[in-house]
Enzyme design. Structure first.
Site, PDB file in Angstrom:
ATOM      1  N   ARG A   1      -9.516 -13.167   8.333  1.00 52.86           N
ATOM      2  CA  ARG A   1      -8.442 -13.686   7.487  1.00 52.86           C
ATOM      3  C   ARG A   1      -8.877 -14.965   6.772  1.00 52.86           C
ATOM      4  O   ARG A   1      -8.354 -15.326   5.736  1.00 52.86           O
ATOM      5  CB  ARG A   1      -7.208 -14.025   8.342  1.00 52.86           C
ATOM      6  CG  ARG A   1      -6.524 -12.831   8.982  1.00 52.86           C
ATOM      7  CD  ARG A   1      -5.206 -13.302   9.594  1.00 52.86           C
ATOM      8  NE  ARG A   1      -4.621 -12.359  10.526  1.00 52.86           N
ATOM      9  CZ  ARG A   1      -3.814 -11.357  10.184  1.00 52.86           C
ATOM     10  NH1 ARG A   1      -3.526 -11.153   8.924  1.00 52.86           N
ATOM     11  NH2 ARG A   1      -3.309 -10.562  11.099  1.00 52.86           N
TER      12      ARG A   1
ATOM     13  N   ASP B   1       0.871  -1.177   0.000  1.00 51.25           N
ATOM     14  CA  ASP B   1       0.000   0.000   0.000  1.00 51.25           C
ATOM     15  C   ASP B   1       0.902   1.220   0.000  1.00 51.25           C
ATOM     16  O   ASP B   1       1.349   1.609  -1.067  1.00 51.25           O
ATOM     17  CB  ASP B   1      -0.947  -0.352   1.110  1.00 51.25           C
ATOM     18  CG  ASP B   1      -1.516   0.565   2.079  1.00 51.25           C
ATOM     19  OD1 ASP B   1      -1.074   1.662   2.182  1.00 51.25           O
ATOM     20  OD2 ASP B   1      -2.473   0.116   2.702  1.00 51.25           O
TER      21      ASP B   1
ATOM     22  N   ASP C   1      -6.745  -8.923   7.415  1.00 53.79           N
ATOM     23  CA  ASP C   1      -7.583  -8.851   8.612  1.00 53.79           C
ATOM     24  C   ASP C   1      -8.103  -7.452   8.896  1.00 53.79           C
ATOM     25  O   ASP C   1      -7.585  -6.452   8.389  1.00 53.79           O
ATOM     26  CB  ASP C   1      -6.765  -9.301   9.837  1.00 53.79           C
ATOM     27  CG  ASP C   1      -5.747  -8.240  10.249  1.00 53.79           C
ATOM     28  OD1 ASP C   1      -4.966  -7.801   9.378  1.00 53.79           O
ATOM     29  OD2 ASP C   1      -5.756  -7.817  11.422  1.00 53.79           O
TER      30      ASP C   1
HETATM   31  P1  IMP Z   1       2.444  -0.435   3.778  1.00 53.56           P
HETATM   32  O1  IMP Z   1       2.676  -0.815   2.331  1.00 53.56           O
HETATM   33  O2  IMP Z   1       3.709  -0.183   4.534  1.00 53.56           O
HETATM   34  O3  IMP Z   1       1.509   0.743   3.876  1.00 53.56           O
HETATM   35  O4  IMP Z   1       1.743  -1.617   4.554  1.00 53.56           O
HETATM   36  C1  IMP Z   1       1.154  -2.681   3.904  1.00 53.56           C
HETATM   37  C2  IMP Z   1       0.523  -3.564   4.966  1.00 53.56           C
HETATM   38  O5  IMP Z   1      -0.643  -2.903   5.515  1.00 53.56           O
HETATM   39  C3  IMP Z   1       0.012  -4.860   4.368  1.00 53.56           C
HETATM   40  O6  IMP Z   1       0.993  -5.883   4.436  1.00 53.56           O
HETATM   41  C4  IMP Z   1      -1.206  -5.172   5.232  1.00 53.56           C
HETATM   42  O7  IMP Z   1      -0.800  -5.866   6.396  1.00 53.56           O
HETATM   43  C5  IMP Z   1      -1.699  -3.821   5.673  1.00 53.56           C
HETATM   44  N1  IMP Z   1      -2.834  -3.393   4.833  1.00 53.56           N
HETATM   45  C6  IMP Z   1      -2.844  -2.409   3.911  1.00 53.56           C
HETATM   46  N2  IMP Z   1      -4.052  -2.266   3.346  1.00 53.56           N
HETATM   47  C7  IMP Z   1      -4.834  -3.219   3.904  1.00 53.56           C
HETATM   48  C8  IMP Z   1      -6.214  -3.609   3.716  1.00 53.56           C
HETATM   49  O8  IMP Z   1      -6.974  -3.065   2.899  1.00 53.56           O
HETATM   50  N3  IMP Z   1      -6.649  -4.625   4.487  1.00 53.56           N
HETATM   51  C9  IMP Z   1      -5.876  -5.270   5.403  1.00 53.56           C
HETATM   52  N4  IMP Z   1      -4.575  -4.947   5.602  1.00 53.56           N
HETATM   53  C10 IMP Z   1      -4.062  -3.930   4.857  1.00 53.56           C
END
Ligand code: IMP
Length: 193
Positions: A168, A106, A162
């Site tokens: 999950r 994300d 989750d």
């Molecule tokens: P980032 O890329 O550092 O922002 O973090 C990504 C992590 O955030 C992923 O591995 C998920 O654990 C969590 N995450 C991001 N978006 C979602 C979502 O829509 N549902 C559930 N977990 C999410």
């Protein structure tokens, strides 16, 4: 026994079980073709990746091994992407072909930090396979070699993902109904993916 009924907690199914399974098989075929004779190590971050890893493994017929990391966020004060390792790899990746397997990218900040850590261990190669990608939220440029699905900027659950450690186990991916979300916003509990 309380049962979580998908029809009461999910407002919209974005990806069905069949769509996910078909795409995982395609990813497995692509990875197998690219890594034939390289015996890669598939590295996953606990816990969200568990369902994807289990299905992806069964879609890869070439020899490979797996390993897992577990992380937690330092919290808001430490800054985004700052993670603490709860469980390190059990395998040395020096000289190995590493495929980092993610459930969701994300902002990319967590992955960015983890890739930097793994790169310092001198793998022969290091690439990323993510099942879900939210490119509109990206804050850092990241090379993603394999992407299963691009998702809109909405909080989704299921297939390993989750909300406060629940949902999950759903075999599909959907948007959580508004009445299930806490009034102070969304977010996975514990920050470990
Ligand atoms: P980032 O890329 O550092 O922002 O973090 C990504 C992590 O955030 C992923 O591995 C998920 O654990 C969590 N995450 C991001 N978006 C979602 C979502 O829509 N549902 C559930 N977990 C999410």
């Amino acid at each position: 026994m309380p049962v979580q009924s998908p029809s009461t907690v999910i407002s919209e199914v974005l990806l069905t079980e069949q769509q996910i399974q078909r795409r995982v098989r395609e990813l497995g075929a692509a990875i197998s073709a690219d890594y034939v004779d390289l015996e890669p190590v598939l590295v996953g971050v606990l816990r969200g990746v568990v369902l994807f890893m289990a299905d992806l493994m069964r879609a890869i017929p070439i020899p490979f091994s797996i390993d897992f990391l577990s992380i937690t966020s330092y919290g808001a004060q430490a800054g985004p992407g700052q993670v603490r390792l709860l469980k390190d790899l059990e395998t040395s990746i020096e000289g190995r072909h590493v495929l980092f397997v993610e459930d969701m990218v994300d902002t990319g900040l967590t992955l960015h930090t983890l890739l930097r850590m793994l790169r310092a261990r001198d793998p022969a190669s290091l690439h990323v396979c993510t099942l879900f990608d939210k490119p509109r939220l990206r804050l850092v440029k990241l090379p993603l070699r394999y992407v299963g699905f691009e998702l809109p900027d909405r909080y989704v659950v299921g297939y390993g993902l989750d909300y406060r450690q629940r949902y999950r186990n759903l075999p599909f991916v959907g948007v959580l109904a508004a009445q299930v979300l806490l009034p102070n916003g969304v977010g996975a509990e514990g920050e470990s993916s």
